[in-house]
Design a protein around this motif. Structure first.
Motif, PDB file in Angstrom:
ATOM      1  N   ASP A 174      -5.675  -0.314  -5.238  1.00 26.90           N
ATOM      2  CA  ASP A 174      -5.065  -0.943  -3.742  1.00 26.90           C
ATOM      3  C   ASP A 174      -6.236  -2.355  -3.115  1.00 26.90           C
ATOM      4  N   GLU A 175      -5.810  -3.358  -3.305  1.00 30.79           N
ATOM      5  CA  GLU A 175      -6.628  -4.417  -2.748  1.00 30.79           C
ATOM      6  C   GLU A 175      -8.265  -3.922  -3.181  1.00 30.79           C
ATOM      7  N   THR A 193       0.817  -1.344  -0.053  1.00 27.44           N
ATOM      8  CA  THR A 193      -0.110  -0.011   0.002  1.00 27.44           C
ATOM      9  C   THR A 193       0.687   1.228   0.173  1.00 27.44           C
TER      10      THR A 193
HETATM   11 MG   LIG Z   1      -2.197  -2.546   2.029  1.00 23.61          MG
END
Ligand SMILES: [Mg+2]
Ligand SMILES: Nc1ncnc2c1ncn2[C@@H]1O[C@H](COP(=O)(O)OP(=O)(O)OP(=O)(O)O)[C@@H](O)[C@H]1O
Lengths: 242, 251
Positions: free
Chosen positions: B165-166, B42
């Protein structure tokens, strides 16, 4: 002494004519107080250099002292400063040319600015950090994020407290009577003194204030419901549930 | 090369999170980043669009090079305007409708005429399968729908690269599929994507390259075929093995 109902009704009608002045004091101070409040809240949240200490000081002093003193201080202090400044700068204007109502505008704006800065601050802090970052991620400047994302949401969160502020200002407008602005309370005082009917006059004034407060609350309540419907519950993170 | 990172370093206090990341991403390439929790995935994405300022290193996107040691406000802004991000928790603007979320960037940042932005926004809503939700507010949408709006919002900017991000990890399992379908569509449009994900099906089927990160360094990178069957580093194999049950599920 019996309650003179007809006099009270008569007073009610006379005082009604002063509602516009009381509301003028309320709303002019509201607007300036709100602007001060937003500025001070931003200064304190972003800890703006040089300004943030004075801003902390301002909020602390104003919230820690009675409103009536603010009115007196402004009423007595500003003319002194104005005249000194006028003399220095060679203006022809003197403090006696300033309309009295201006002092109450200033005093109440300064007073409500301190309270509203706290309201606005909590509203701003309730905005999700993720949304602010999303604003930056689409390329917005700090100002654009503030204007487009933060303040609109903060305002919705502030609305209930803002309603309280308006009603406080309405009540505060009565302090104008102390410096001789002819608004509701001042006029009630005159009627009372001239006719020796204090209780009737003040009951009439109270009824009018109460009526105004109810109308303000209704309007704000309507706005709140309308905004809430649009935004869901701001400050609550978006959940993955439907 | 569309995106070039050189020696990106980032610490939070004494926590050295990124220890010199070098990465180049070609135009139209889809890169997936895998790695254990806390490895800095991240943080790396957030450094690319400077939501987090790297301590040092340079970032080049579409010919604009920014030295992170001396980030200039104007350069930060220009860098962000060349990128877009899709967030784990969607981060839609909660006071704006789905369509307004999409048109906000084009109208406010890119100064595109409103009518044109709305037209484009409607096309994008159609692309992500939400034409009928244009006037819904985020709280009226499911997580999967919100994330699809998030992807449309990113696409609306015509960015040089989209950072994910995810994007599916906050979603209920039955909603993951609809978002992956949209991401696959985006990949097929030839848009450069850097995707942090635990969705092995995406990494395997869509990505051109898989990067394995651990402890703030890139341990290994290769084509999905190579890395999933033939990883060189023991640490990569160990990680893939740990997540294999999920991964076996996906196929
Ligand atoms: Mg992360
Ligand atoms: N804003 C921050 N302040 C301090 N430490 C941070 C901050 N953001 C991240 N970290 C730390 O940096 C390290 C890397 O975090 P990061 O979120 O990049 O990991 P990740 O690979 O994305 O993990 P995950 O798979 O759990 O999302 C962690 O140790 C984390 O605690």
């Amino acid at each position: 002494m019996a309650f003179d109902f007809p006099f009270m009704v008569e007073a009610l009608f006379k005082l009604m004519l002063k509602i516009p002045i009381s509301l003028e004091i309320t709303f002019v101070s509201l607007i300036f107080g709100f602007l001060i409040g937003v500025a001070v809240a931003l200064i304190r949240i972003y800890r703006v250099k040089i300004l943030c200490r004075p801003a902390d000081f301002y909020v602390s002093v104003i919230r820690g002292t009675p409103m009536l003193l603010h009115v007196y201080t402004v009423y007595l202090g500003i003319p002194l400063m104005f005249d000194a400044l006028a003399k220095y700068a060679g203006w022809s204007a003197r403090s006696k040319d300033i309309p009295t109502i201006a002092f109450i505008f200033i005093a109440l704006s300064v007073n409500s600015g301190a309270y509203m800065s706290e309201t606005v601050r909590s509203g701003i802090l309730a905005v999700q950090k993720g949304e602010i970052e999303a604003g930056y991620s689409v390329g917005m400047t700090t100002m654009q994020v503030l204007r487009r994302i933060v303040l609109p949401q903060a305002l919705v969160v502030c609305l209930p407290n803002l309603c309280n502020s308006i009603v406080s200002l309405l009540h505060g407008s009565a302090l104008a009577s102390f410096i001789g602005v002819s608004e509701i309370t001042n006029t009630a005082n005159m009627l009372a003194g001239d006719n020796w009917k204090f209780f009737e006059s003040f009951v009439a004034a109270a009824i009018l204030y109460w009526g105004c407060a109810i109308v303000i609350e209704q309007i704000m309540g309507y706005l709140e419901r309308k905004m809430a419907r649009r935004c869901g519950a701001p400050g609550v993170p978006a959940s993955s549930a439907a | 090369m569309n995106v070039i990172l050189k020696n990106i370093q980032k610490s939070f206090g004494h926590n050295h999170v990124l220890k010199g990341i070098d990465l180049g991403v070609e135009n139209g390439e889809v890169v997936t980043i895998l790695g254990p929790s806390g490895s800095g995935k991240t943080t790396l994405l957030r450094c690319i669009n400077m939501l987090e300022y790297p301590d040092s290193g340079t970032i080049t996107i579409d010919g604009l090079t920014v030295d992170a040691t001396r980030p200039h406000k104007k350069n930060t802004l220009r860098l962000r305007q060349k990128t877009a991000m899709v967030f784990q928790l969607y981060n839609l603007f909660s006071h704006k409708t789905a369509l307004e979320n999409i048109t906000e960037g084009p109208i406010v940042v890119q100064k595109i005429p409103k009518k044109q932005a709305i037209e484009k926004g409607e096309q994008l809503l159609d692309l992500v399968g939400l034409s009928d939700k244009a006037s819904h507010y985020p709280h009226q949408l499911s997580g999967g729908q919100q994330q699809r709006v998030g992807i449309a919002r990113a696409l609306a900017l015509n960015p040089e690269v989209i950072l994910f991000d995810e994007p599916t990890s906050a979603l209920d399992p039955e909603l993951v599929g609809e978002v992956l379908v949209v991401m696959k569509k985006v990949a097929r449009e030839g848009i450069t994507m850097i995707v942090v994900t635990h969705e092995m099906s995406f990494a395997r089927d869509i990505a051109n390259r898989v990067i394995f990160m651990e402890n703030g360094v890139i341990v290994e990178q290769n084509s999905p075929g190579e890395i999933f069957t033939n990883a060189k580093e023991e640490r990569t194999r160990a990680f893939l093995k740990r997540i294999t049950p999920e991964y076996a599920y996906e196929i």
